[in-house]
Enzyme design. Sequence first.
Site, PDB file in Angstrom:
ATOM      1  N   ASP A 252      -6.332   0.084  -1.838  1.00 49.05           N
ATOM      2  CA  ASP A 252      -6.188  -1.231  -2.447  1.00 49.05           C
ATOM      3  C   ASP A 252      -5.985  -2.222  -1.293  1.00 49.05           C
ATOM      4  O   ASP A 252      -5.889  -1.823  -0.126  1.00 49.05           O
ATOM      5  CB  ASP A 252      -5.034  -1.244  -3.458  1.00 49.05           C
ATOM      6  CG  ASP A 252      -5.221  -2.377  -4.478  1.00 49.05           C
ATOM      7  OD1 ASP A 252      -5.908  -3.360  -4.141  1.00 49.05           O
ATOM      8  OD2 ASP A 252      -4.681  -2.293  -5.584  1.00 49.05           O
TER       9      ASP A 252
HETATM   10  C1  BGC Z   1      -5.762  -5.410  -6.693  1.00 49.98           C
HETATM   11  C2  BGC Z   1      -7.085  -4.700  -6.924  1.00 49.98           C
HETATM   12  C3  BGC Z   1      -8.223  -5.573  -6.453  1.00 49.98           C
HETATM   13  C4  BGC Z   1      -8.004  -5.935  -5.004  1.00 49.98           C
HETATM   14  C5  BGC Z   1      -9.122  -6.768  -4.402  1.00 49.98           C
HETATM   15  C6  BGC Z   1      -5.647  -5.972  -5.300  1.00 49.98           C
HETATM   16  O1  BGC Z   1      -4.521  -6.766  -5.162  1.00 49.98           O
HETATM   17  O2  BGC Z   1      -4.702  -4.518  -6.967  1.00 49.98           O
HETATM   18  O3  BGC Z   1      -7.218  -4.376  -8.276  1.00 49.98           O
HETATM   19  O4  BGC Z   1      -9.443  -4.907  -6.662  1.00 49.98           O
HETATM   20  O5  BGC Z   1      -6.795  -6.664  -4.894  1.00 49.98           O
HETATM   21  O6  BGC Z   1      -9.132  -8.029  -4.898  1.00 49.98           O
END
Ligand code: BGC
Length: 729
Positions: A252
Amino acid sequence: MSSPRVENLLAQMTTAEKVGQLTQYFYFQVDEVEEHLARGGVGSVLFVTDPAVLNRLQKQALEGSRHQIPLLVGFDVIHGLRTIFPVPIALAASWDTDLIERAQTVAAREARAVGIHWAFAPMVDIARDPRWGRMIEGAGEDPLLGGDVAAAQVRGLQGAQLGDSDRVVAGPKHFAGYGAALGGRDYDEADISDQEFYNVYLEPFRAAVDAGAGNIMAAYMDLNGVPATGNRWLLTDILREHLGFEGFVVSDANSARDLWTHHFARDLADAGVRAINAGLDLEMAIHDPAFGHLEAAVENGLVTIERIDESVRRLLTVKEQLGLFENVFVDEAVAAQVLADPAHREVAREAAARSAVLLRNEDGALPLDADALSKVAVIGHLADSPRDTLGPWVFDYDLDETVTILDGLRARFEGRAEVTYAVGAALPERTYESMFEEMGQGTSGPPRGLTEPIDAPAELDRAVAHASEADVAIVVLGERQDMIGEGASRASLELPGDQLRLLQEVVATGTPTVLVLMNGRPLDIVWATENVPAILDVWYPGTQGGAAVADLLLGDAVPAGKLPFTWPRSVGQVPIHHAVTRSHDPSKQWRRYWDEESTPLFPFGHGLSYATFEHSRIAVDRASVGRDESVTVSVDVTNTSSVDGVEVAQLYLHQRHGTSSRPMRQLKGYRRIAVAAGATERVTFEVGPAQRRYWSAATRDWVVDASTFDVYVGGSAAAELATEFTVTD
Ligand code: BGC
């Protein structure tokens, strides 16, 4: 084994070039990204939707890399790119996997047209605590529905196989257990028992992997004390060995780096080592990636070059499968046409109509009889806020084309009835900063045309006056889209601001009132369920939301959505879900709080229609079967009304005794069927070993017990029509 091209590349690449392929940058840090690109140090980027910029970045990547390796471009295409569909929890409420697949096919087509190759979707985290704002991004509480919705999204995004034209790679997330955040507080740790992990949280990932998902995103939080991104048991033993996943795993945002700030890794270098050795392939980094230290780690013997090669091979293979080595540039003019395709808006409108859930409809309050109305009062901030109509997790939307509920009703009543509008009550402003605003998600807007803060008492009076003069009041209440989603947990489920008071005063006028809810989680609406005859939950319905809501309110569309979660009476019942076991003293099952019933406000699977349905003549083809055998359960579904409609017939199973005690009700099948007015359809369900199999903490393994099973079929988890069968050794 991968292709000769990939093996050839691997044979020529230096360790530094290989590590570059394992790094994905947010495009915010433009200078940093472009500097790395110029020396072939980037494998992937995220957060760009402009085809011209993407073409430029691809050119830089090809020129900067000795081996002409194109970039893999990822983005949060969660519920649409330009055409915005209802939020994911809403799509799940349609229980219509064909529709969900079509919606994601549209999203994929738009994404691919602008040069995006990979969607960070679906989010398949089971959510049983509505305080957690991210429940809006998933399919709710149930592993079967969650798995089916996950698989449909993967099929829609990817097509029949990875590399299909106009499709993108699907990336189910967040592996795994993120929805079990302590106290519903986003990012908090998750402590999940093994039986819950295998039977509940893992199941939608299993379905997504079986559907061929090319990517998995590792979660942020601690799972049972070990951060998911550095959790070798999770990313290797479970994901690769148990689920058989063969694609690539991304962190993530910054979650590899954060193994250090998490106080798990010793320093940034250790964070990179532990993430890759746990099984991570690609680091999503805002800046200064932990994988920046991998070259040294290989030299120091902390990571083997074989481990690095394994990840690089996966990344190069997906680029090859997508055809990026042959054709990586997009045609900007074609992209503009695809984004404007009216056929996409049609799917969005259909999706909004099919997602709505009619929670209550006393004495046929809905649909409204358009011919009998001359004055309609539309009330509520959310009724005319284009940005809120779209919901969170959208970035490339077009507010000008967004149809609010007021727009939809005005268009529908044009030349037939006067439609008045009053905000009635302001929604509270956020009290904390949101990084998502800066990222382009935008702030919840004020209603159209409202430039000054409202004078609260005067505005309330104005709304009440509108209601008094009207034949019907349509009150649109709920949460602003930025009160829910990532980093937006709530400690209360009450309607924010003075919205309840507004509703109470409108109802007190005596004018027939309809409550339309815009939300992504259950809210405390007990008062409304006792005082407002009609309640329609339309979620955040997307680009065409207002048009669909007008169709529904006036009966041009018939509601058929069903709740994908159990709706609590109040936050004190949370977490609550339908698949609970019986307890040692079932006589007290439903009265265990001193100050509240234990039953929910609405059961899982609940949802009314303008048609009415009766389930009857339940039958099982064999009263007794062996462990490996199946029974077929059949039921008549009769439409007892004069309106054609769609019912979602649901089958719940209960095992009476066995290796573990099993839930009193557990969804094991459902059928979404159209039943014409007055007609009867017979539906059948297969209940075999796959439906009876579960993981037991008694044997620490999967079991299929010999037992007696109760079967319930009906329109919600409160179904009463029952039969039984026995499974013998
Ligand atoms: C989220 C993800 C997301 C990523 C990219 C993160 O903070 O948990 O779900 O895909 O950011 O934007």
